[in-house]
Write a protein that holds these residues in place. Structure first.
Motif, PDB file in Angstrom:
ATOM      1  N   MET A   1       0.608   4.247   3.867  1.00  0.00           N
ATOM      2  CA  MET A   1      -0.345   3.304   4.432  1.00  0.00           C
ATOM      3  C   MET A   1      -1.508   4.097   5.023  1.00  0.00           C
ATOM      4  O   MET A   1      -1.311   5.087   5.705  1.00  0.00           O
ATOM      5  N   GLN A  21       1.580  -8.903   6.603  1.00  0.00           N
ATOM      6  CA  GLN A  21       1.553  -7.985   5.465  1.00  0.00           C
ATOM      7  C   GLN A  21       0.117  -7.515   5.282  1.00  0.00           C
ATOM      8  O   GLN A  21      -0.802  -8.327   5.143  1.00  0.00           O
ATOM      9  N   THR A  23      -2.171  -5.080   2.866  1.00  0.00           N
ATOM     10  CA  THR A  23      -2.205  -4.337   1.614  1.00  0.00           C
ATOM     11  C   THR A  23      -3.557  -3.659   1.477  1.00  0.00           C
ATOM     12  O   THR A  23      -4.595  -4.302   1.607  1.00  0.00           O
ATOM     13  N   ASP A  24      -3.523  -2.371   1.221  1.00  0.00           N
ATOM     14  CA  ASP A  24      -4.746  -1.598   1.015  1.00  0.00           C
ATOM     15  C   ASP A  24      -5.044  -1.603  -0.482  1.00  0.00           C
ATOM     16  O   ASP A  24      -4.350  -0.974  -1.271  1.00  0.00           O
ATOM     17  N   ASP A  25      -6.085  -2.335  -0.883  1.00  0.00           N
ATOM     18  CA  ASP A  25      -6.489  -2.437  -2.284  1.00  0.00           C
ATOM     19  C   ASP A  25      -7.663  -1.517  -2.604  1.00  0.00           C
ATOM     20  O   ASP A  25      -8.306  -1.669  -3.646  1.00  0.00           O
TER      21      ASP A  25
END
Length: 87
Positions: A1, A21, A23-25
């Motif tokens: 992360m 949640q 999320t690294d896009d």
């Protein structure tokens, strides 16, 4: 992360989420002109704090919690804000 994703997690705790949640896009947007100013993130947050609030009010709550990250580290933030009853 990533560091920014970790900071997002930490700051969003102020909304006392039942589920969170992040999320690294960012990798999917490499080379995109705006990506140089920060990462791309997607969040799903479930919190009773959103009860009785419309979508815009919920998003403002998230932006307030995230604070200066929107100007330093985040280029794009996609969010789904739900109450436990909406799951």
């Amino acid at each position: 992360m990533s560091d920014i994703a970790t900071l997002l997690q930490q700051r969003l705790q102020s909304l006392y989420p039942e589920h969170l949640q992040v999320t690294d896009d960012s990798a999917a947007h490499a080379g995109h002109a705006g990506a140089k100013s920060g990462g791309h993130f997607d969040i799903v947050i479930v919190a009773t704090a959103f009860a009785g609030k419309n979508r815009l009010q919920r998003q403002r709550m998230v932006y307030d919690a995230v604070g200066d990250l929107m100007h330093h580290g985040i280029h794009a933030l996609s969010m789904r804000t739900l109450t436990p009853e909406e799951i």
